[in-house]
Design an enzyme around this catalytic site. Structure first.
Site, short mmCIF file in Angstrom:
data_model
loop_
_atom_site.label_atom_id
_atom_site.label_comp_id
_atom_site.label_asym_id
_atom_site.label_seq_id
_atom_site.Cartn_x
_atom_site.Cartn_y
_atom_site.Cartn_z
N GLU A 49 0.84 -1.14 -0.05
CA GLU A 49 -0.04 -0.07 0.07
C GLU A 49 0.93 1.28 -0.12
O GLU A 49 1.87 1.14 0.49
CB GLU A 49 -1.03 -0.03 1.21
CG GLU A 49 -2.02 -1.02 1.21
CD GLU A 49 -2.90 -1.15 2.32
OE1 GLU A 49 -4.08 -1.21 2.41
OE2 GLU A 49 -2.26 -0.97 3.70
N CYS A 64 -0.92 6.01 9.31
CA CYS A 64 0.16 5.34 9.89
C CYS A 64 -0.30 4.08 10.77
O CYS A 64 -1.24 4.12 11.22
CB CYS A 64 0.81 6.26 10.69
SG CYS A 64 1.57 7.59 10.11
N1 SAH Z 1 9.10 1.09 10.24
C1 SAH Z 1 9.21 2.48 10.16
C2 SAH Z 1 8.36 3.17 9.45
C3 SAH Z 1 6.82 2.78 8.94
S1 SAH Z 1 5.82 3.01 10.24
C4 SAH Z 1 9.03 2.89 11.56
O1 SAH Z 1 8.36 2.18 12.28
O2 SAH Z 1 9.26 4.11 11.91
C5 SAH Z 1 5.29 4.83 10.33
C6 SAH Z 1 5.11 5.45 11.44
O3 SAH Z 1 3.75 5.00 11.80
C7 SAH Z 1 5.80 4.96 12.66
O4 SAH Z 1 5.95 6.26 13.24
C8 SAH Z 1 4.90 4.22 13.41
O5 SAH Z 1 5.34 4.04 14.61
C9 SAH Z 1 3.44 4.80 13.29
N2 SAH Z 1 2.67 3.69 13.74
C10 SAH Z 1 2.45 2.41 13.48
N3 SAH Z 1 1.41 2.16 14.09
C11 SAH Z 1 0.68 3.01 14.24
C12 SAH Z 1 -1.10 3.27 14.63
N4 SAH Z 1 -1.62 2.31 15.10
N5 SAH Z 1 -1.20 4.53 14.92
C13 SAH Z 1 -0.38 5.51 14.47
N6 SAH Z 1 0.78 5.61 14.35
C14 SAH Z 1 1.21 4.31 13.99
#
Ligand code: SAH
Ligand code: SF4
Length: 345
Positions: free
Chosen positions: A85, A339
């Site tokens: 995605e 995210c």
């Molecule tokens: N793997 C990398 C990049 C992708 S995740 C990382 O973790 O940084 C992108 C962002 O979304 C990250 O900051 C992650 O922690 C956040 N994220 C993951 N699950 C989420 C959720 N349920 N609600 C809000 N942000 C979330």
């Protein structure tokens, strides 16, 4: 777009060198959908290329647009049938930011993240990563009625599916192509890479791309809590992360974004805020650290987002401790394109 393949084909046909440059411009800068559209090359060549080579390495399966028009999610099917995605987000009218994936699934297993729940399936190639940008350039051109000149896909964030520093060789190559003026031509400062905190990844990134933005998904400032929700912390704990950031700042003077999702009753108390402030102070370079408080997008039954009130309070505690902080608006949650909601569905 496989540039090497294109180069080979042109060479085989005995085309002059500048032909490659013409075609690259049409694809990467003008966002053409097919070779047939490239009017600067002969009809014969257009047809031959359309027959032999594909511009995109996946097929779009579904595109969902949010009602407010501020975010669009695309589900893409790779040649092996796997799904990824990518999301286009418009933080302000006329400006678009693409959130792209770098892996199918993710091995890091963060408990609050939908991608983490899938587990790791495979790495994307650099081509599959950058094709997400080509896809959005084409989409904007086709659907949003912008003229080519003001295609305003201005920013790219590696915040889709996957952990960039677990697929460094391909992510590195994709970054080079994205900033290459002859290919995508993005400015380094318009690109951000987000990591869950892989120590050596952060260091290498700082050495090689000191101008590209770095975001750290910190979310917890105590090892106990962080390890509980983010297994990556068992290998790269806060002490390790601190050292990696200090090394990073030896090469880069850019602001680093500290991502912090607000989880009700879990990491949103005054003590949590003080712990976070102390951790950031221990890194040094406080003026270069900027905390983004993020609304948790529900992915699990037993976790809840913090209230607006708790989030404001948390922000105030940080401000009182001289920490730069912003409450980030979450876009795209209604299309499950926010995210942590990307799960290839
Ligand atoms: N793997 C990398 C990049 C992708 S995740 C990382 O973790 O940084 C992108 C962002 O979304 C990250 O900051 C992650 O922690 C956040 N994220 C993951 N699950 C989420 C959720 N349920 N609600 C809000 N942000 C979330
Ligand atoms: Fe992977 Fe990032 Fe999700 Fe954690 S938050 S599981 S590192 S994609």
């Amino acid at each position: 777009m496989d540039i090497k393949e294109l180069e080979k084909l042109l060479e085989l046909r005995g085309e002059p060198k500048f032909r490659l440059e013409q075609i690259k411009k049409a694809i990467f800068q003008d966002g053409v959908f097919s070779f047939a559209e490239i009017s600067t090359i002969s009809k014969g060549l257009r047809e031959a290329l359309d027959e032999e080579i594909k511009i995109l390495s996946f097929v779009p399966k579904k595109v969902l647009q949010a009602q407010d028009g501020q975010s669009i999610k695309a589900l893409l099917e790779l040649t092996d049938g796997n799904l990824i995605e990518t999301v286009l987000i418009s933080p302000k009218p006329g400006f678009w930011s693409a959130c792209i994936s770098c892996q199918v699934g993710c091995a890091m297993g963060c408990r609050f993240c939908a991608t983490g729940k899938i587990g790791f399936i495979r790495n994307l190639t650099a081509e599959e990563i950058t094709d997400q940008i080509l896809f959005w350039r084409q989409y904007i051109k086709k659907n949003l009625k912008f003229k080519i000149k003001n295609l305003k896909l201005t920013d790219i964030v590696f915040m889709g599916m996957g952990e960039p520093f677990q697929n460094w060789p391909e992510v590195r190559k994709s970054l080079k192509d994205l900033i290459d003026p002859k290919l995508f031509g993005f400015g380094s400062r318009n690109i951000s890479v987000s990591t869950s905190g892989i120590g050596e990844g952060i260091e290498n990134f700082g050495k090689e791309f000191p101008q590209i933005n770095l975001a750290i998904s910190l979310h917890f400032a105590s090892d106990k809590k962080r390890s509980n929700f983010m297994p990556v912390n068992k290998k790269y704990n806060l002490e390790n992360l601190k050292k990696a950031l200090q090394k990073y700042f030896e090469n880069s003077n850019r602001k680093v974004f500290i991502e912090y999702i607000m989880l009700d009753g879990i990491n949103d108390s005054r003590e949590d805020a003080l712990e976070l402030a102390n951790f950031l102070k221990s890194v040094g370079k406080l003026q270069l650290l900027h905390v983004n408080l993020i609304r948790y997008n529900t992915t699990s039954e037993n976790l809840k987002p913090s209230s607006g009130n708790a989030t404001q309070k948390f922000r105030n505690y940080l401000l009182q401790n001289n920490i730069n902080v912003t409450i980030r608006k979450s876009l795209g949650s209604e299309i499950q394109g926010a995210c942590g909601q990307l799960a290839g569905k």
